[in-house]
Design a protein around this motif. Structure first.
Motif, PDB file in Angstrom:
ATOM      1  N   SER A   1      -1.951 -38.630 -15.530  1.00  0.00           N
ATOM      2  CA  SER A   1      -2.184 -39.279 -14.241  1.00  0.00           C
ATOM      3  C   SER A   1      -1.175 -38.759 -13.227  1.00  0.00           C
ATOM      4  CB  SER A   1      -2.048 -40.798 -14.388  1.00  0.00           C
ATOM      5  OG  SER A   1      -2.261 -41.443 -13.153  1.00  0.00           O
TER       6      SER A   1
ATOM      7  N   ASP B   1      -4.744 -35.099  -4.664  1.00  0.00           N
ATOM      8  CA  ASP B   1      -5.469 -33.886  -4.284  1.00  0.00           C
ATOM      9  C   ASP B   1      -4.844 -32.622  -4.874  1.00  0.00           C
ATOM     10  OD1 ASP B   1      -7.239 -35.401  -2.694  1.00  0.00           O
ATOM     11  OD2 ASP B   1      -5.822 -35.360  -1.013  1.00  0.00           O
TER      12      ASP B   1
ATOM     13  N   ASN C   1     -12.796 -33.407 -16.718  1.00  0.00           N
ATOM     14  CA  ASN C   1     -13.212 -34.586 -15.951  1.00  0.00           C
ATOM     15  C   ASN C   1     -14.719 -34.819 -16.046  1.00  0.00           C
ATOM     16  OD1 ASN C   1     -10.602 -35.068 -15.228  1.00  0.00           O
ATOM     17  ND2 ASN C   1     -10.822 -34.494 -13.091  1.00  0.00           N
TER      18      ASN C   1
ATOM     19  N   GLU D   1     -17.083 -32.701 -16.794  1.00  0.00           N
ATOM     20  CA  GLU D   1     -17.913 -31.525 -16.520  1.00  0.00           C
ATOM     21  C   GLU D   1     -17.657 -30.452 -17.570  1.00  0.00           C
ATOM     22  OE1 GLU D   1     -18.229 -27.891 -13.230  1.00  0.00           O
ATOM     23  OE2 GLU D   1     -16.933 -29.629 -12.855  1.00  0.00           O
TER      24      GLU D   1
ATOM     25  N   THR E   1      -9.256 -29.602  -9.674  1.00  0.00           N
ATOM     26  CA  THR E   1      -8.756 -30.860  -9.124  1.00  0.00           C
ATOM     27  C   THR E   1      -9.165 -32.005 -10.039  1.00  0.00           C
ATOM     28  OG1 THR E   1     -10.746 -31.096  -7.758  1.00  0.00           O
ATOM     29  CG2 THR E   1      -8.832 -30.033  -6.741  1.00  0.00           C
ATOM     30  N   CYS E   2      -8.524 -33.156  -9.842  1.00  0.00           N
ATOM     31  CA  CYS E   2      -8.788 -34.330 -10.673  1.00  0.00           C
ATOM     32  C   CYS E   2      -9.457 -35.417  -9.843  1.00  0.00           C
ATOM     33  CB  CYS E   2      -7.485 -34.852 -11.277  1.00  0.00           C
ATOM     34  SG  CYS E   2      -6.660 -33.657 -12.347  1.00  0.00           S
ATOM     35  N   ASP E   3      -9.941 -36.436 -10.525  1.00  0.00           N
ATOM     36  CA  ASP E   3     -10.594 -37.564  -9.875  1.00  0.00           C
ATOM     37  C   ASP E   3      -9.549 -38.600  -9.488  1.00  0.00           C
ATOM     38  OD1 ASP E   3     -12.326 -39.464  -8.922  1.00  0.00           O
ATOM     39  OD2 ASP E   3     -13.093 -40.061 -10.891  1.00  0.00           O
ATOM     40  N   LYS E   4      -9.129 -38.578  -8.207  1.00  0.00           N
ATOM     41  CA  LYS E   4      -8.132 -39.520  -7.690  1.00  0.00           C
ATOM     42  C   LYS E   4      -6.837 -39.472  -8.501  1.00  0.00           C
ATOM     43  CE  LYS E   4     -11.684 -42.664  -5.926  1.00  0.00           C
ATOM     44  NZ  LYS E   4     -12.256 -44.035  -5.967  1.00  0.00           N
TER      45      LYS E   4
ATOM     46  N   GLU F   1      -6.530 -38.726 -11.649  1.00  0.00           N
ATOM     47  CA  GLU F   1      -6.734 -38.967 -13.082  1.00  0.00           C
ATOM     48  C   GLU F   1      -7.344 -37.712 -13.695  1.00  0.00           C
ATOM     49  OE1 GLU F   1      -5.635 -41.697 -14.565  1.00  0.00           O
ATOM     50  OE2 GLU F   1      -4.939 -42.427 -12.610  1.00  0.00           O
ATOM     51  N   CYS F   2      -6.597 -37.065 -14.581  1.00  0.00           N
ATOM     52  CA  CYS F   2      -6.990 -35.760 -15.114  1.00  0.00           C
ATOM     53  C   CYS F   2      -7.342 -35.876 -16.594  1.00  0.00           C
ATOM     54  CB  CYS F   2      -5.856 -34.756 -14.943  1.00  0.00           C
ATOM     55  SG  CYS F   2      -5.182 -34.685 -13.259  1.00  0.00           S
TER      56      CYS F   2
END
Length: 264
Positions: free
Chosen positions: A169, A175, A203, A205, A229-232, A234-235
């Motif tokens: 995290s 970003d 993430n 995908e 990149t991560c989701d907000k 969260e990787c």
């Protein structure tokens, strides 16, 4: 997992200096360049004509333990250049987030085992993983040359049908862009009817690459061709076995870097 990895990142931060790779900066914001031994009667700071960098005397940054007129010195300075085909980015430079080998060990590995003096910290999730290892020599020759010791162990999921997960995290930098370098080597003797094959999922995908089939006692490094990149913040990286695989995925070592975008 996130709490454990967060603690590991803090530990690495206290034990090592952030590595900056391929710096292309025209600005020195956040950095300082020192001229070691600059005479006291010369201008400080000054701008070096060739590079355009601003240098300052190191007089206010060192303590020699002596009183009077002395000359600062450096006993040794070692520079270990890497090849031009390693740690390549599309833009910016790289800052180390973490570099680990997967082992239930307390030993961190560096020079002389790592010819570039990188530091590799052990990381292992006892509740989710099983460690496998070998005493045989693992060939590590590629553009990254991770130490053979980091390839002699690996983690596999304890429940063979489950994916192997690496998660972290970074809410302070949601970003942030990441480059991943995943190092694999098959260190078990497989039978004729056995196969280890898996896909990589970032993430949620499935990454558009061929499934990974680790080579027997030899390194395979899978790297990010472009930043992720991560989701907000969260990787999540998952290694998921394919339908024809008879064995769970494995991972020997991994390096994760964030991208530094220097101001123009």
């Amino acid at each position: 997992m996130e709490r454990t990895l967060g603690f590991l990142l803090m530990l690495i931060g206290t034990l090592s200096v952030i590595h900056t790779v391929q710096a292309q900066s025209q600005s020195q914001e956040g950095f300082i360049s020192l001229d070691c031994g600059l005479p006291a009667n010369e201008l400080s700071p000054y701008t070096e004509a060739t590079t355009g960098l601003q240098f300052s005397s190191d007089a206010t940054f060192i303590q020699s333990g002596k009183i009077g007129t002395t000359t600062p010195l450096i006993s040794a300075l070692e520079i270990r250049p890497m090849g031009n085909n390693s740690y390549i980015t599309k833009s910016g430079s790289l800052s180390l987030l973490y570099r680990v080998y997967l082992s239930d060990s307390v030993r961190y590995i560096r020079y002389p085992h790592d010819i570039y003096d990188r530091q590799w910290h052990p990381y292992f999730e006892k509740s989710n993983w099983t460690e496998i290892s070998t005493n045989r020599l693992v060939r590590n020759n590629n553009s990254y040359d991770p130490p053979r010791l980091t390839l002699a162990t690996a983690a596999i999921p304890t429940h063979a049908d489950e994916p192997l997960k690496i998660e972290w995290s970074n809410p302070e930098k949601p970003d942030a862009q990441y480059y991943l370098y995943r190092h694999f080597a098959e260190i078990q003797d497989l039978q004729r009817n056995e196969i280890r094959e898996f896909n990589m999922v970032w993430n949620g995908e499935v990454l558009p690459s061929d499934p990974v089939i680790p080579k027997n006692l030899a390194i395979t490094t899978v790297l990010s061709a472009s930043p992720r990149t991560c989701d907000k913040g969260e990787c999540s990286l998952q290694l998921v076995r394919t339908s024809r695989s008879t064995l769970p995925p494995l991972l020997n070592a991994i390096e994760v870097y964030t991208v530094i975008q220097f101001p123009l």
